[in-house]
Scaffold this active site. Structure first.
Site, PDB file in Angstrom:
ATOM      1  N   GLU A 147      -2.356  -7.632   6.844  1.00 22.32           N
ATOM      2  CA  GLU A 147      -0.782  -7.536   7.578  1.00 22.32           C
ATOM      3  C   GLU A 147      -0.812  -8.562   8.472  1.00 22.32           C
ATOM      4  OE1 GLU A 147       2.033  -7.073   7.821  1.00 22.32           O
ATOM      5  OE2 GLU A 147       2.350  -4.944   7.473  1.00 22.32           O
ATOM      6  N   ASN A 151       2.429   5.192   9.011  1.00 21.04           N
ATOM      7  CA  ASN A 151       3.609   5.292   8.320  1.00 21.04           C
ATOM      8  C   ASN A 151       4.212   6.869   9.008  1.00 21.04           C
ATOM      9  OD1 ASN A 151       2.982   3.533   5.305  1.00 21.04           O
ATOM     10  ND2 ASN A 151       3.823   2.811   7.097  1.00 21.04           N
ATOM     11  N   HIS A 195       0.631  -1.161  -0.053  1.00 21.83           N
ATOM     12  CA  HIS A 195       0.003  -0.009   0.079  1.00 21.83           C
ATOM     13  C   HIS A 195       0.907   1.317  -0.011  1.00 21.83           C
ATOM     14  CE1 HIS A 195       1.121   0.804   4.296  1.00 21.83           C
ATOM     15  NE2 HIS A 195       0.718  -0.620   4.364  1.00 21.83           N
TER      16      HIS A 195
END
Length: 179
Positions: A83, A14, A8
């Site tokens: 994930e 992040n 992604h």
């Protein structure tokens, strides 16, 4: 058949430098959305016929942007490419940790179960016709590389992640050894 993997685009997690895992359902940033558009442009000659996304919002947003730009009419969702579940580390600040520390965290997903779901997904899509794009996460990419390199599943996190929104064409000849 061609199979591509796309991590992604940049997510809010992040930027905040926190472990997102499965439970921190972090959306894309504006940069992440632009990265997805660039990834779509990079994939325009791959003749993608099917896009499969993780169920997490950052992957789904990336997949939808890529699908729109490539003219792919729908995005399928597959929880097997979600994930890695980091347990209690989810939402905590990123830190340099080893695979052993990650997989030992309370409530973290069993590495063998993670390996199994990733292999199951790869086997399925490897048998399908056309060019397929899997939109997923750093942990899934790391597990793919661990399997390819014959590294045990408990050590997957020691492998560097694929960069955000940069497609990788997967050569799955190695998948035969996991029958």
């Amino acid at each position: 058949m061609s199979l591509y993997f796309l991590r992604h685009g940049q997510s809010e997690a992040n930027v905040k430098h926190v472990f997102a895992g499965q439970k921190e359902n972090s959306p894309l940033t504006e940069l992440g959305k632009r990265q997805a558009e660039i990834a779509a442009n990079d994939l325009k000659n791959a003749a993608i016929t099917k896009i499969v996304s993780s169920n997490l919002i950052r992957a789904k947003q990336t997949a939808e942007i890529v699908a729109s730009k490539l003219g792919v009419s729908n995005v399928s969702v597959d929880d097997r490419i979600a994930e890695y579940d980091m347990g209690v580390l989810t939402g905590t600040p990123n830190q340099a940790i080893t695979s052993l520390e990650l997989v030992s965290a309370k409530d973290a997903e069993e590495p063998a179960a993670f390996k199994s779901r990733v292999i199951d997904a790869l086997r399925q899509y490897d048998k399908e016709d056309g060019a397929i794009l899997l939109v997923s996460h750093a942990g899934v990419g790391r597990m793919i590389e661990a399997l390819r390199q014959n590294i045990g599943p408990a050590n997957f996190y020691d492998i560097a992640p694929y960069p955000n929104a940069q497609a990788v064409k997967l050569d799955l000849a190695w998948l035969e050894k996991y029958k």
